[in-house]
Design an enzyme around this catalytic site. Sequence first.
Site, PDB file in Angstrom:
ATOM      1  N   ASN A   4     -15.118  59.868  11.592  1.00  0.00           N
ATOM      2  CA  ASN A   4     -13.878  59.116  11.404  1.00  0.00           C
ATOM      3  C   ASN A   4     -14.243  57.636  11.490  1.00  0.00           C
ATOM      4  O   ASN A   4     -14.425  57.106  12.580  1.00  0.00           O
ATOM      5  CB  ASN A   4     -12.873  59.509  12.487  1.00  0.00           C
ATOM      6  CG  ASN A   4     -11.609  58.670  12.419  1.00  0.00           C
ATOM      7  OD1 ASN A   4     -11.383  57.948  11.452  1.00  0.00           O
ATOM      8  ND2 ASN A   4     -10.783  58.775  13.454  1.00  0.00           N
ATOM      9  N   HIS A  90      -3.613  61.344  14.008  1.00  0.00           N
ATOM     10  CA  HIS A  90      -4.584  60.769  14.946  1.00  0.00           C
ATOM     11  C   HIS A  90      -3.823  59.992  16.018  1.00  0.00           C
ATOM     12  O   HIS A  90      -2.793  59.384  15.747  1.00  0.00           O
ATOM     13  CB  HIS A  90      -5.553  59.839  14.197  1.00  0.00           C
ATOM     14  CG  HIS A  90      -6.684  59.394  15.068  1.00  0.00           C
ATOM     15  ND1 HIS A  90      -6.543  58.372  15.977  1.00  0.00           N
ATOM     16  CD2 HIS A  90      -7.951  59.860  15.200  1.00  0.00           C
ATOM     17  CE1 HIS A  90      -7.703  58.220  16.630  1.00  0.00           C
ATOM     18  NE2 HIS A  90      -8.562  59.117  16.173  1.00  0.00           N
ATOM     19  N   GLU A  92      -4.271  57.218  17.273  1.00  0.00           N
ATOM     20  CA  GLU A  92      -4.032  55.806  16.952  1.00  0.00           C
ATOM     21  C   GLU A  92      -2.819  55.661  16.032  1.00  0.00           C
ATOM     22  O   GLU A  92      -2.090  54.672  16.109  1.00  0.00           O
ATOM     23  CB  GLU A  92      -5.301  55.181  16.344  1.00  0.00           C
ATOM     24  CG  GLU A  92      -6.334  54.925  17.444  1.00  0.00           C
ATOM     25  CD  GLU A  92      -7.781  55.038  17.020  1.00  0.00           C
ATOM     26  OE1 GLU A  92      -8.074  54.956  15.810  1.00  0.00           O
ATOM     27  OE2 GLU A  92      -8.641  55.220  17.909  1.00  0.00           O
ATOM     28  N   GLU A 164      -8.201  65.745  20.940  1.00  0.00           N
ATOM     29  CA  GLU A 164      -8.773  64.438  21.261  1.00  0.00           C
ATOM     30  C   GLU A 164      -7.997  63.821  22.418  1.00  0.00           C
ATOM     31  O   GLU A 164      -6.961  63.176  22.192  1.00  0.00           O
ATOM     32  CB  GLU A 164      -8.688  63.513  20.051  1.00  0.00           C
ATOM     33  CG  GLU A 164      -9.455  64.001  18.846  1.00  0.00           C
ATOM     34  CD  GLU A 164      -9.869  62.837  17.941  1.00  0.00           C
ATOM     35  OE1 GLU A 164     -11.065  62.673  17.717  1.00  0.00           O
ATOM     36  OE2 GLU A 164      -8.983  62.085  17.499  1.00  0.00           O
ATOM     37  N   GLY A 170     -13.004  56.266  22.201  1.00  0.00           N
ATOM     38  CA  GLY A 170     -13.538  54.910  22.166  1.00  0.00           C
ATOM     39  C   GLY A 170     -13.783  54.305  23.537  1.00  0.00           C
ATOM     40  O   GLY A 170     -14.010  53.106  23.656  1.00  0.00           O
ATOM     41  N   SER A 210     -15.465  60.050  22.321  1.00  0.00           N
ATOM     42  CA  SER A 210     -16.745  59.567  22.857  1.00  0.00           C
ATOM     43  C   SER A 210     -17.894  60.571  22.696  1.00  0.00           C
ATOM     44  O   SER A 210     -18.773  60.652  23.563  1.00  0.00           O
ATOM     45  CB  SER A 210     -16.604  59.142  24.320  1.00  0.00           C
ATOM     46  OG  SER A 210     -15.693  58.048  24.419  1.00  0.00           O
TER      47      SER A 210
HETATM   48  P1  PGA Z   1     -14.636  57.990  19.375  1.00  0.00           P
HETATM   49  O1  PGA Z   1     -13.368  58.286  18.420  1.00  0.00           O
HETATM   50  O2  PGA Z   1     -15.712  58.964  19.000  1.00  0.00           O
HETATM   51  O3  PGA Z   1     -15.010  56.559  19.055  1.00  0.00           O
HETATM   52  O4  PGA Z   1     -14.180  58.165  20.781  1.00  0.00           O
HETATM   53  C1  PGA Z   1     -12.987  59.607  18.120  1.00  0.00           C
HETATM   54  C2  PGA Z   1     -11.757  59.602  17.263  1.00  0.00           C
HETATM   55  O5  PGA Z   1     -10.880  58.741  17.452  1.00  0.00           O
HETATM   56  O6  PGA Z   1     -11.617  60.449  16.359  1.00  0.00           O
END
Ligand code: PGA
Length: 252
Positions: A4, A90, A92, A164, A170, A210
Amino acid sequence: MAANWKMNKLVREAEDYVARLLPQISDAREVDVAIFAPFTCLHAIARMTQDAPVLVGAQDFYYEDFGAFTGEVSAPMLKDVGAGAVIVGHSERREIFGETNEMVARKTTKAVSAGLLPIVCVGEIKEERDAGRMWEKVGAQVRAVFEYLDAGEIGGDALVFAYEPVWAIGTGEVASPEDAQDAIGKIRGLLGDLVGEGFAEEVRILYGGSIKADNIGEIMAQKDVDGGLVGGASLEADSFAKLVNGAKAVVE
Ligand code: PGA
């Protein structure tokens, strides 16, 4: 194993990435690989991967086919540029752009009927986990999808779920393999109740948050974890190739 990229990469950078990635994953045919790129890069990388076992996908779309929806991109538009999959819901999008369970359900339903593979993301925030309410949140997110999606009509290969935990995205704070298994096992159990055992066995459920080369092995080794949705560690082709090959080692 799904990359992603989020809001990263110009077209030239995306092309360089794919050119560097493909030779490094050519021996990992057992692993299904997907790249979720910005809209602007989709056409270029879909062309480059035409003959490669890499699925190209978008990170969002809107559930109407066309019309007065300024700024939005539809399923036919995604298919037109060669995308075969799309991330839906997602965290976000849910947290920053206010996407509701209902929108996520409508998008999932539309993606399935349009022949795009949706990767449906669910996950709790830190306060919910700390309060012991992980499953209350995640279970409700999964249930909501099936308020619109007619599960009687689809097989377990029609969609993918990604668990997630928002606090792990992140942040470098990866869920423990046990926590990942616990949540994903519960999701699979709920899918068994909602849709049926055959569906629940077949459907793929990813972990995201992560993921790095040094934790992918133990997460993937968990019984119900079928793969990973990777943000930060997918941004360099060499790093993502390591994850694909790491997944291959677990699959073998
Ligand atoms: P990350 O993001 O691996 O940077 O934690 C995962 C995601 O948001 O799909």
